[in-house]
Design an enzyme around this catalytic site. Structure first.
Site, PDB file in Angstrom:
ATOM      1  N   CYS A   1      -7.575   5.323  -8.281  1.00  0.00           N
ATOM      2  CA  CYS A   1      -6.351   4.856  -9.165  1.00  0.00           C
ATOM      3  C   CYS A   1      -6.833   3.887 -10.165  1.00  0.00           C
ATOM      4  O   CYS A   1      -7.328   4.287 -11.170  1.00  0.00           O
ATOM      5  CB  CYS A   1      -5.228   4.296  -8.331  1.00  0.00           C
ATOM      6  N   LEU A   2      -6.667   2.496 -10.061  1.00  0.00           N
ATOM      7  CA  LEU A   2      -7.210   1.203 -10.754  1.00  0.00           C
ATOM      8  C   LEU A   2      -8.578   1.709 -11.117  1.00  0.00           C
ATOM      9  O   LEU A   2      -9.267   1.590 -12.239  1.00  0.00           O
ATOM     10  CB  LEU A   2      -6.857   0.120 -10.158  1.00  0.00           C
TER      11      LEU A   2
ATOM     12  N   ASP B   1       1.311   0.921   8.859  1.00  0.00           N
ATOM     13  CA  ASP B   1       1.512   1.379  10.315  1.00  0.00           C
ATOM     14  C   ASP B   1       1.613   3.006   9.908  1.00  0.00           C
ATOM     15  O   ASP B   1       1.246   3.690  10.974  1.00  0.00           O
ATOM     16  CB  ASP B   1       2.597   0.773  11.284  1.00  0.00           C
TER      17      ASP B   1
ATOM     18  N   LYS C   1      -0.155 -15.870  32.148  1.00  0.00           N
ATOM     19  CA  LYS C   1       0.853 -17.103  31.971  1.00  0.00           C
ATOM     20  C   LYS C   1       1.718 -16.514  30.710  1.00  0.00           C
ATOM     21  O   LYS C   1       2.881 -16.241  30.745  1.00  0.00           O
ATOM     22  CB  LYS C   1       0.832 -18.394  32.185  1.00  0.00           C
TER      23      LYS C   1
ATOM     24  N   ASP D   1      11.483 -13.552  18.136  1.00  0.00           N
ATOM     25  CA  ASP D   1      11.811 -13.771  16.624  1.00  0.00           C
ATOM     26  C   ASP D   1      13.263 -13.705  16.358  1.00  0.00           C
ATOM     27  O   ASP D   1      13.833 -12.677  16.780  1.00  0.00           O
ATOM     28  CB  ASP D   1      10.957 -12.828  15.651  1.00  0.00           C
TER      29      ASP D   1
ATOM     30  N   GLU E   1      -6.873   8.623  -0.262  1.00  0.00           N
ATOM     31  CA  GLU E   1      -6.908   7.943   0.997  1.00  0.00           C
ATOM     32  C   GLU E   1      -6.032   7.908   1.711  1.00  0.00           C
ATOM     33  O   GLU E   1      -5.809   7.692   2.998  1.00  0.00           O
ATOM     34  CB  GLU E   1      -7.649   6.504   0.770  1.00  0.00           C
TER      35      GLU E   1
ATOM     36  N   HIS F   1      -4.265   8.454  -4.880  1.00  0.00           N
ATOM     37  CA  HIS F   1      -4.843   7.694  -3.555  1.00  0.00           C
ATOM     38  C   HIS F   1      -5.082   8.817  -2.580  1.00  0.00           C
ATOM     39  O   HIS F   1      -4.297   9.034  -1.733  1.00  0.00           O
ATOM     40  CB  HIS F   1      -3.735   6.688  -3.275  1.00  0.00           C
TER      41      HIS F   1
ATOM     42  N   MET G   1     -10.164   4.471 -11.456  1.00  0.00           N
ATOM     43  CA  MET G   1     -10.296   5.576 -12.231  1.00  0.00           C
ATOM     44  C   MET G   1     -10.070   5.200 -13.673  1.00  0.00           C
ATOM     45  O   MET G   1     -10.749   5.363 -14.550  1.00  0.00           O
ATOM     46  CB  MET G   1      -9.539   6.723 -11.974  1.00  0.00           C
ATOM     47  N   GLN G   2      -9.258   4.312 -13.792  1.00  0.00           N
ATOM     48  CA  GLN G   2      -8.354   3.578 -15.047  1.00  0.00           C
ATOM     49  C   GLN G   2      -9.711   2.748 -15.701  1.00  0.00           C
ATOM     50  O   GLN G   2      -9.918   2.949 -16.721  1.00  0.00           O
ATOM     51  CB  GLN G   2      -7.150   2.806 -14.699  1.00  0.00           C
TER      52      GLN G   2
HETATM   53  N1  GLN Z   1      -2.217  -1.255 -11.892  1.00  0.00           N
HETATM   54  C1  GLN Z   1      -2.501   0.313 -12.148  1.00  0.00           C
HETATM   55  C2  GLN Z   1      -1.202   1.021 -12.437  1.00  0.00           C
HETATM   56  O1  GLN Z   1       0.022   0.622 -12.271  1.00  0.00           O
HETATM   57  C3  GLN Z   1      -3.215   0.914 -10.887  1.00  0.00           C
HETATM   58  C4  GLN Z   1      -2.316   1.069  -9.762  1.00  0.00           C
HETATM   59  C5  GLN Z   1      -3.180   1.491  -8.611  1.00  0.00           C
HETATM   60  O2  GLN Z   1      -4.224   1.110  -8.338  1.00  0.00           O
HETATM   61  N2  GLN Z   1      -2.192   1.821  -7.406  1.00  0.00           N
HETATM   62  O3  GLN Z   1      -1.328   2.180 -13.178  1.00  0.00           O
END
Ligand code: GLN
Length: 538
Positions: free
Chosen positions: A382-383, A72, A188, A149, A510, A508, A385-386
């Protein structure tokens, strides 16, 4: 001025869009030039959302200050256009953790430590602390979970008590089902939810009705009578063409003025240019001139909330380019065996998202290879890019067994390795390389530099693994461009293909895209997607 409070409580069920309602109210206060801040309560006993599976709670959102928070917060930031801080996220885990450590320390000597007053006092103090430090005019508090809850009951009790000390307006968000057979909106369930709140000592001043169709006048009348409210306090929250229209919709029906009146705030200070700017962005989102197809590749695509920020970043960038982005959610494990690339060919751009664990990674690598060979614009997050680096090492530099140490620790060619700073870490919570990190863009001809138009940038991070610098020279020699490094030059942050639009970032981006201020990288990607579409149609 004393901070005033709006508390939003959901009844009947989760998933009603409490985050969007909270964000819309934050935006409305912002339209009136009041400083508004959110607070989110989550009842679970995790310290934060960082250790939870995205399948359960959606994506883990990361703030500049390294806090891992509920998704959120992403919605709040995208609406408000401002970066928030971790102290605005109050979880059961944080609360009980601090109370138990105080108890051990002896702060409650001789007392029986209880939910009331100790936990409830702690909640009120945390809220008051934020108010004292940040001095907002209004704080909009979103209580996670649903009224009734066990999980969030102590938060609700704390809010009842908050109202004894401060000016608080309670809002009940509820669901109005429509029965197909009779086409009638049934009140209701909403009545039951409202009554549950009354039992907790809370009388909501507004009932926001989430429904697929417009709130009928007769429904309003019925609910108003039952809840002892005037009809104008039963608020329509029907499906919107875009969620960014909700603040404007609330204003159209006069909810803003009533809410301001209840809080004792002036309603004659509406900042019209701000509203019309927002309005024109909404218009563009709803009625774009063109379209592009974007494939978002991930491993949690069954729950779209896992990639909420990626999706919204695409929407923000598309609106600036005056196009609609048709998103195709691609489950990477479906591409483990190189087979049907038609879906990928149909895309004008491909995004490979972040993630953890081996499942689906070979599918991602196959898709990246295809995008590179076919010159389909590519963005790796992130991933993403790796794996872009791994794919390049395998298929261009000829290192057939290249991999990430995360997925094959004994691979000979580990292109991606654990960060040095991670090697001695055993605790999992809050220990990744997190939050805002600076990066220097080294090449003014690069996609990265041309996107950001600045040599020094900052993006948010969340990872443990990193590009292995032992392979830097070899991959460079084979044509991979290294276009962004940390200021001390120790970590690779951006890589690019040389022959077509392809960029991967360890960050990231985004997480920083806003409705009114899209991420530069996503803007470039959508630009490239538009180009590809144009050239395809010629
Ligand atoms: N698993 C990868 C790392 O820990 C990529 C992490 C991710 O994409 N946020 O570096």
């Amino acid at each position: 001025m004393q901070t005033k409070y709006v508390v939003i409580l959901g009844s009947l069920m989760s998933g009603l869009g409490k985050g969007v309602v909270t964000s819309s109210l934050l935006k409305i206060f912002d339209f009136y030039d009041y400083k508004a801040l959110p607070i989110k309560f989550d009842g679970y006993l995790n310290f934060d959302s960082g250790t939870m599976n995205p399948f359960q709670h959606g994506e883990v959102f990361v703030l500049d200050d390294k806090s891992e928070v509920d998704m959120d917060f992403g919605i709040y930031e995208r609406f408000l256009g401002r970066s928030l801080t971790g102290d605005l996220s109050i979880t059961g885990g944080k609360l009980f953790g601090s109370i138990i450590s105080k108890e051990r320390h002896g702060s409650y000597l001789g007392e029986t430590v209880q939910i009331i007053p100790h936990v409830t006092d702690q909640i009120i103090k945390s809220v008051e602390k934020v108010a004292a430090e940040k001095k907002p005019h209004v704080m909009v508090i979103e209580v996670g979970g649903t009224v009734g809850d066990i999980e969030n009951s102590y938060f609700i009790e704390a809010m009842r008590q908050l109202a004894l000390k401060h000016e608080v307006v309670f809002i009940n968000l509820t669901y109005l089902p429509t029965l197909d057979v009779v086409g009638e909106q049934k009140t209701k369930p909403a009545q039951i939810g409202f009554r549950l709140l009354l039992q907790d000592g809370i009388r909501a001043s507004f009932i926001i009705c989430r429904s697929s169709s417009k709130l009928l006048d007769s429904t309003k009348e019925k609910l108003a009578l039952f809840a002892n409210l005037t009809k104008d306090r039963i608020i329509d929250d029907q499906d919107q063409a875009t969620l960014y229209n909700l603040p404007l919709h609330f204003m159209d029906i006069g909810f803003d003025r009533l809410l301001l009146k209840d809080l004792g705030l002036k309603s004659d200070r509406l900042n019209l240019p701000k509203v019309s700017e927002w309005n024109s962005n909404v218009e563009k989102t709803v009625r774009p001139k063109g379209e592009v197809n974007i494939a978002i590749v991930g491993k949690y695509t069954h729950l779209k909330d896992s990639y909420a920020s990626v999706k919204e970043s695409v929407i923000h960038a598309a609106l600036k380019h005056d196009v609609r982005a048709n998103i195709d959610w691609v489950e990477s494990s479906d591409f483990e065996k190189k087979s049907d690339f038609e879906r990928i060919n149909n895309a004008d751009a491909v995004i490979v998202t972040g993630g953890f664990g081996k499942r689906g990674t070979e599918g991602m690598i196959n898709i990246i290879e295809h995008a590179r060979r076919e010159k389909i614009p590519y963005l790796g997050l992130c991933l993403g890019m790796q794996l872009m680096a791994v794919e390049y090492a395998r298929n261009v530099a000829g290192l057939k067994d290249a991999n990430s140490a995360e997925f094959k620790p004994d691979a000979k060619n580990r292109i991606i390795v654990l960060l040095d700073s991670q090697k001695r870490i055993t605790d999992k919570g809050g220990t990744m390389r997190l939050g805002a990190q600076e990066c220097v863009l080294t090449d003014t001809q690069s996609i990265a530099y041309r996107s950001y138009r600045s040599k020094r940038i900052s993006e948010r991070h969340r990872h443990r693994y990193e590009f292995n610098n032992q392979y830097l020279e070899l991959l460079k020699k084979n044509g991979l461009k290294i276009t962004g490094m940390t200021p001390d030059r120790s970590l690779v942050e951006f890589i690019e293909w040389k022959d077509s639009f392809g960029i991967g970032t360890q960050s990231h981006p985004e997480l920083k895209s806003r409705f009114e201020n899209p991420s530069p990288l996503f803007l470039s990607l959508i630009g490239a997607a538009k180009e590809r579409r144009k050239s395809k149609s010629n």
